[in-house]
Design a protein around this motif. Structure first.
Motif, PDB file in Angstrom:
ATOM      1  N   SER A  34      52.661  35.176  45.655  1.00 39.75           N
ATOM      2  CA  SER A  34      52.083  35.276  44.318  1.00 39.75           C
ATOM      3  C   SER A  34      51.151  36.476  44.251  1.00 39.75           C
ATOM      4  CB  SER A  34      51.288  34.013  43.984  1.00 39.75           C
ATOM      5  OG  SER A  34      50.639  34.158  42.737  1.00 39.75           O
ATOM      6  N   ASP A  35      51.159  37.132  43.099  1.00 40.42           N
ATOM      7  CA  ASP A  35      50.201  38.213  42.846  1.00 40.42           C
ATOM      8  C   ASP A  35      49.028  37.713  42.021  1.00 40.42           C
ATOM      9  OD1 ASP A  35      51.630  40.165  44.238  1.00 40.42           O
ATOM     10  OD2 ASP A  35      52.848  40.650  42.481  1.00 40.42           O
ATOM     11  N   THR A  36      49.055  36.412  41.674  1.00 41.35           N
ATOM     12  CA  THR A  36      48.015  35.876  40.797  1.00 41.35           C
ATOM     13  C   THR A  36      47.287  34.668  41.380  1.00 41.35           C
ATOM     14  OG1 THR A  36      49.640  34.496  39.660  1.00 41.35           O
ATOM     15  CG2 THR A  36      49.216  36.694  38.725  1.00 41.35           C
ATOM     16  N   ALA A  37      47.529  34.371  42.664  1.00 40.93           N
ATOM     17  CA  ALA A  37      46.863  33.217  43.272  1.00 40.93           C
ATOM     18  C   ALA A  37      46.833  33.372  44.785  1.00 40.93           C
ATOM     19  CB  ALA A  37      47.603  31.929  42.909  1.00 40.93           C
ATOM     20  N   PHE A  38      45.805  32.810  45.391  1.00 43.78           N
ATOM     21  CA  PHE A  38      45.675  32.850  46.846  1.00 43.78           C
ATOM     22  C   PHE A  38      46.667  31.904  47.514  1.00 43.78           C
ATOM     23  CE2 PHE A  38      41.317  34.130  45.619  1.00 43.78           C
ATOM     24  CZ  PHE A  38      41.293  35.366  46.270  1.00 43.78           C
ATOM     25  N   SER A  39      47.047  32.244  48.719  1.00 44.25           N
ATOM     26  CA  SER A  39      47.839  31.363  49.573  1.00 44.25           C
ATOM     27  C   SER A  39      46.860  30.596  50.451  1.00 44.25           C
ATOM     28  CB  SER A  39      48.808  32.180  50.430  1.00 44.25           C
ATOM     29  OG  SER A  39      49.795  32.759  49.613  1.00 44.25           O
ATOM     30  N   VAL A  40      46.890  29.274  50.325  1.00 41.90           N
ATOM     31  CA  VAL A  40      45.917  28.405  50.991  1.00 41.90           C
ATOM     32  C   VAL A  40      46.652  27.221  51.602  1.00 41.90           C
ATOM     33  CG1 VAL A  40      43.832  26.993  50.642  1.00 41.90           C
ATOM     34  CG2 VAL A  40      44.185  29.057  49.265  1.00 41.90           C
ATOM     35  N   ALA A  68      37.985  33.357  59.237  1.00 43.69           N
ATOM     36  CA  ALA A  68      38.164  33.922  57.891  1.00 43.69           C
ATOM     37  C   ALA A  68      39.215  35.027  57.866  1.00 43.69           C
ATOM     38  CB  ALA A  68      36.837  34.437  57.342  1.00 43.69           C
ATOM     39  N   ASP A  69      39.232  35.894  58.872  1.00 38.39           N
ATOM     40  CA  ASP A  69      40.225  36.972  58.879  1.00 38.39           C
ATOM     41  C   ASP A  69      41.646  36.412  58.919  1.00 38.39           C
ATOM     42  OD1 ASP A  69      38.360  38.989  58.692  1.00 38.39           O
ATOM     43  OD2 ASP A  69      38.340  39.419  60.843  1.00 38.39           O
ATOM     44  N   ALA A  70      41.856  35.366  59.704  1.00 39.91           N
ATOM     45  CA  ALA A  70      43.181  34.747  59.770  1.00 39.91           C
ATOM     46  C   ALA A  70      43.546  34.123  58.427  1.00 39.91           C
ATOM     47  CB  ALA A  70      43.222  33.696  60.883  1.00 39.91           C
ATOM     48  N   ALA A  71      42.576  33.485  57.763  1.00 45.20           N
ATOM     49  CA  ALA A  71      42.830  32.862  56.459  1.00 45.20           C
ATOM     50  C   ALA A  71      43.102  33.917  55.392  1.00 45.20           C
ATOM     51  CB  ALA A  71      41.637  31.992  56.056  1.00 45.20           C
ATOM     52  N   ALA A  72      42.472  35.073  55.528  1.00 47.49           N
ATOM     53  CA  ALA A  72      42.637  36.139  54.543  1.00 47.49           C
ATOM     54  C   ALA A  72      43.916  36.944  54.751  1.00 47.49           C
ATOM     55  CB  ALA A  72      41.427  37.075  54.589  1.00 47.49           C
ATOM     56  N   ALA A  73      44.453  36.919  55.954  1.00 42.03           N
ATOM     57  CA  ALA A  73      45.565  37.812  56.310  1.00 42.03           C
ATOM     58  C   ALA A  73      46.750  37.727  55.356  1.00 42.03           C
ATOM     59  CB  ALA A  73      46.021  37.536  57.740  1.00 42.03           C
ATOM     60  N   MET A  74      47.178  36.512  54.999  1.00 48.22           N
ATOM     61  CA  MET A  74      48.355  36.408  54.124  1.00 48.22           C
ATOM     62  C   MET A  74      48.015  36.695  52.661  1.00 48.22           C
ATOM     63  SD  MET A  74      47.143  33.090  54.884  1.00 48.22           S
ATOM     64  CE  MET A  74      47.891  33.019  56.443  1.00 48.22           C
ATOM     65  N   ASN A  75      46.761  37.008  52.412  1.00 50.12           N
ATOM     66  CA  ASN A  75      46.307  37.340  51.064  1.00 50.12           C
ATOM     67  C   ASN A  75      45.886  38.803  50.938  1.00 50.12           C
ATOM     68  OD1 ASN A  75      46.276  34.633  49.638  1.00 50.12           O
ATOM     69  ND2 ASN A  75      45.155  34.168  51.514  1.00 50.12           N
ATOM     70  N   ALA A  76      46.237  39.603  51.935  1.00 47.27           N
ATOM     71  CA  ALA A  76      45.801  41.002  51.963  1.00 47.27           C
ATOM     72  C   ALA A  76      46.213  41.766  50.704  1.00 47.27           C
ATOM     73  CB  ALA A  76      46.344  41.698  53.209  1.00 47.27           C
TER      74      ALA A  76
END
Length: 159
Positions: free
Chosen positions: A28-34, A142-150
């Protein structure tokens, strides 16, 4: 936050699983992957979910929707979410913070505070704490959680 409650030895393992679940999110370009995992007080998984597992569902909403609200395991459970639970929604009637507050869950572990990409005033941790829920942050993940949202962070947010 002035002092963070202590994490438990199993917190990193379960939070890492939540981060891994986020990789299953449809792009998605409009939502985080969580990703989200709910674990009982004895260390057994109760439920799991990830963003967009069902249309417009956030990870916490997905995991919570798979269990009865009066499940006897929830009062001692911990909810693990790769991203701070939301306090604003445009696509659903209730925020993830509201859903957690209204559940019997009283402990949440998260890795990454929501960056100001979609909302400038995210305050899920504060909302949960104000409701008496213990929030443990493990910022080393946090870096691991952010990675797929780069791809989203390039739009102006940061970690």
């Amino acid at each position: 936050m002035s002092s963070t409650p202590s994490s438990r030895p199993e917190d990193r393992r379960w939070l890492s699983l939540a981060i891994d679940l986020a990789e299953q999110c449809p792009p998605s370009d409009t939502a985080f992957s969580v990703g989200c995992v709910i674990v009982d007080e004895h260390g057994a998984e109760i439920s799991r979910g990830f963003s967009r597992e069902r249309p417009h569902f956030h990870a916490e909403e997905s995991a919570l929707s798979k269990i009865a609200p009066d499940d006897e395991r929830l009062p001692g459970a911990t909810l693990y979410s790769s991203l701070e639970p939301c306090t604003r929604r445009s696509s659903r009637p209730r925020t993830c913070s509201e859903l957690i507050i209204d559940s019997p869950i009283r402990r949440v572990v998260t890795a990454w505070r929501e960056p100001p990409v979609f909302v400038s005033d995210a305050h899920g941790v504060r909302a949960l704490e104000a409701a008496g829920i213990t929030v443990v942050e493990i910022p080393e993940l946090a870096d691991a959680a952010a990675a797929m949202n780069a791809h989203l962070l390039d739009q102006g947010g940061d970690r």
